[in-house]
Scaffold this motif. Structure first.
Motif, PDB file in Angstrom:
ATOM      1  N   MET A  19     -16.176 -22.131  21.167  1.00  0.00           N
ATOM      2  CA  MET A  19     -16.522 -21.198  20.088  1.00  0.00           C
ATOM      3  C   MET A  19     -15.881 -19.834  20.360  1.00  0.00           C
ATOM      4  N   ASP A  20     -15.274 -19.225  19.321  1.00  0.00           N
ATOM      5  CA  ASP A  20     -14.661 -17.914  19.478  1.00  0.00           C
ATOM      6  C   ASP A  20     -15.732 -16.857  19.753  1.00  0.00           C
ATOM      7  N   SER A  21     -15.351 -15.864  20.569  1.00  0.00           N
ATOM      8  CA  SER A  21     -16.273 -14.776  20.885  1.00  0.00           C
ATOM      9  C   SER A  21     -16.608 -13.975  19.627  1.00  0.00           C
ATOM     10  N   PHE A  22     -17.810 -13.448  19.604  1.00  0.00           N
ATOM     11  CA  PHE A  22     -18.294 -12.676  18.467  1.00  0.00           C
ATOM     12  C   PHE A  22     -19.254 -11.622  18.981  1.00  0.00           C
ATOM     13  N   GLY A  23     -19.068 -10.394  18.530  1.00  0.00           N
ATOM     14  CA  GLY A  23     -19.943  -9.313  18.946  1.00  0.00           C
ATOM     15  C   GLY A  23     -20.579  -8.612  17.761  1.00  0.00           C
ATOM     16  N   ILE A  24     -21.749  -8.020  17.997  1.00  0.00           N
ATOM     17  CA  ILE A  24     -22.418  -7.204  16.980  1.00  0.00           C
ATOM     18  C   ILE A  24     -22.592  -5.801  17.537  1.00  0.00           C
ATOM     19  N   TYR A  25     -22.224  -4.831  16.719  1.00  0.00           N
ATOM     20  CA  TYR A  25     -22.409  -3.416  17.053  1.00  0.00           C
ATOM     21  C   TYR A  25     -23.476  -2.842  16.125  1.00  0.00           C
ATOM     22  N   LEU A  26     -24.513  -2.245  16.681  1.00  0.00           N
ATOM     23  CA  LEU A  26     -25.566  -1.600  15.898  1.00  0.00           C
ATOM     24  C   LEU A  26     -25.454  -0.094  16.079  1.00  0.00           C
ATOM     25  N   HIS A  27     -25.203   0.613  14.989  1.00  0.00           N
ATOM     26  CA  HIS A  27     -25.029   2.061  15.088  1.00  0.00           C
ATOM     27  C   HIS A  27     -26.379   2.759  14.957  1.00  0.00           C
ATOM     28  N   ILE A  28     -26.695   3.564  15.958  1.00  0.00           N
ATOM     29  CA  ILE A  28     -27.924   4.367  15.951  1.00  0.00           C
ATOM     30  C   ILE A  28     -27.466   5.827  15.864  1.00  0.00           C
ATOM     31  N   PRO A  29     -27.451   6.428  14.671  1.00  0.00           N
ATOM     32  CA  PRO A  29     -26.788   7.721  14.499  1.00  0.00           C
ATOM     33  C   PRO A  29     -27.597   8.938  14.938  1.00  0.00           C
ATOM     34  N   TYR A  30     -28.818   8.740  15.371  1.00  0.00           N
ATOM     35  CA  TYR A  30     -29.710   9.879  15.620  1.00  0.00           C
ATOM     36  C   TYR A  30     -29.435  10.526  16.984  1.00  0.00           C
ATOM     37  N   CYS A  31     -29.488  11.865  17.012  1.00  0.00           N
ATOM     38  CA  CYS A  31     -29.271  12.639  18.241  1.00  0.00           C
ATOM     39  C   CYS A  31     -30.270  13.779  18.311  1.00  0.00           C
ATOM     40  N   LYS A  32     -30.623  14.162  19.538  1.00  0.00           N
ATOM     41  CA  LYS A  32     -31.471  15.339  19.734  1.00  0.00           C
ATOM     42  C   LYS A  32     -30.722  16.615  19.385  1.00  0.00           C
ATOM     43  N   ALA A  33     -29.424  16.645  19.721  1.00  0.00           N
ATOM     44  CA  ALA A  33     -28.589  17.817  19.459  1.00  0.00           C
ATOM     45  C   ALA A  33     -27.144  17.355  19.323  1.00  0.00           C
ATOM     46  N   LYS A  34     -26.338  18.127  18.602  1.00  0.00           N
ATOM     47  CA  LYS A  34     -24.930  17.789  18.386  1.00  0.00           C
ATOM     48  C   LYS A  34     -24.081  18.455  19.470  1.00  0.00           C
TER      49      LYS A  34
END
Length: 356
Positions: free
Chosen positions: A1-16
């Motif tokens: 089976m070909d490799s497969f990845g999932i990326y979950l973006h968590i955009p929250y930050c305490k400060a920029k």
């Protein structure tokens, strides 16, 4: 089976941070449950089990361990999957690290950047060097098999001594993997609006990069990508999917995907993602140019037979240019595999411009 990845973006930050141009949203109180629910809604549409799962951001460590566990269960990764969670040193505690590990996270990645507290304040980082050392200690105690750390190079008023101190902090902290990358002043960032003084010029920045490659190798971290170094056997499997043009699915605002050689992305819209009004958009097909760009990031380089399968080939003019690169010490080429040396990686953009 070909490799497969999932990326979950968590955009929250305490400060920029002052150098950051990634899409993010205020998150001092953690990650809102409606956002997690939206990720769960999208994950429910997928029936392909990943062998890598990556929580990126933003600051994914603002998730509670219970939220992370619910997302891992929904992603349904294969046995032995690599599950990475990015963290800032000051967003974790002993309890949350143990909770993330119990939830199934196998790989924790800390944005340490520097062991100099003055530098950290200049960058807008909210942790200290001592705090980073403590976070690494707690991660070891929590039992993470993979501990990663980031180093930023060529910072304002930078020195080899600052790099050495940061490398030693990560090495003593038990890091199996280190990312080391040059500071880049991106449009729209605080640094672009108010440039810091003491920035190295391009030649000095190149010297800092070459010094870092050399010192990391001496410390047992083998370079496998332009900015990534690992103890043997500890390379990041998820990011290798990107660089080898394998399938990955990104979920969340500003996340990107490539599935079946088709690139897709989500709009930069947290609220639209939560309420379902912002939908994934098609960006175009991956081609031989993309494959060339990604493969030349890797220490192993570009296999010309694989490149041909993507429809790529070098003209006589390009081959003459490559021979010049080899003679100048920027590349190695055995007739079938082209790889850039560390000196070549410093000028990678110029080399790619000549090849594309």
């Amino acid at each position: 089976m070909d490799s497969f990845g999932i990326y979950l973006h968590i955009p929250y930050c305490k400060a920029k941070c002052r150098y950051c141009d990634f899409y993010s949203a205020p998150g001092a109180r953690g990650v809102p449950q409606p956002y997690v629910d939206a990720l769960l809604r999208e994950l429910a549409k997928n029936d392909r089990r990943p062998d890598t799962l990556y929580f990126g951001g933003g600051t994914p460590a603002l998730l509670s361990p219970a939220q992370a566990e619910s997302l891992i269960l929904a992603a349904n990764p294969l046995p032995g999957a690599e599950i990475t969670l990015e963290a800032n040193p000051d967003t974790v505690t002993r309890e949350t690290l143990h909770g993330f590990r119990a939830a199934g996270v196998t790989r924790i990645s800390f944005g340490v950047q520097s062991a100099d507290d003055t530098q950290l304040r200049r960058l807008g980082r909210t942790h200290t060097a001592a705090g980073a050392a403590e976070a690494l200690r707690m991660a070891r105690e929590a039992g993470f098999p993979e501990i990663c750390g980031d180093i930023m190079l060529a910072l304002p008023h930078y020195s080899n001594a600052e790099f050495d101190a940061t490398l030693e902090l990560l090495r003593q902290g038990g890091c199996t993997h280190i990312s080391a990358y040059l500071l880049k002043i991106e449009p729209g960032t605080a640094f672009a609006k108010f440039p810091p003084d003491g920035l190295p010029d391009p030649d000095q920045a190149a010297d800092f990069y070459l010094y870092a490659v050399q010192q990391l190798e001496k410390a047992g971290y083998r370079q496998y990508e332009i900015s990534n170094f690992a103890k043997p056997g500890h390379e990041g499997r998820h990011n290798l999917l990107y660089w080898n043009c394998r399938d990955y699915w990104g979920v969340g605002p500003a996340a990107h995907s490539c599935l079946g050689n088709v690139r897709r992305f989500w709009p930069d819209d947290v609220q639209g993602f939560i309420d379902g009004s912002a939908t994934e958009q098609e960006e175009g097909r991956c081609n031989g140019e993309d494959f060339l760009l990604m493969q030349l990031r890797l220490n192993k380089g570009l296999d010309l037979d694989e490149y041909a399968q993507w429809g790529g080939r070098f003209t006589k003019l390009q081959m003459d240019f490559l021979r010049h690169c080899v003679a100048s010490g920027y590349a190695e080429f055995n007739g079938n595999r082209l790889r850039l040396t560390p000196a070549g990686m410093v000028v990678q953009n110029a080399i790619l411009e000549a090849l594309i």
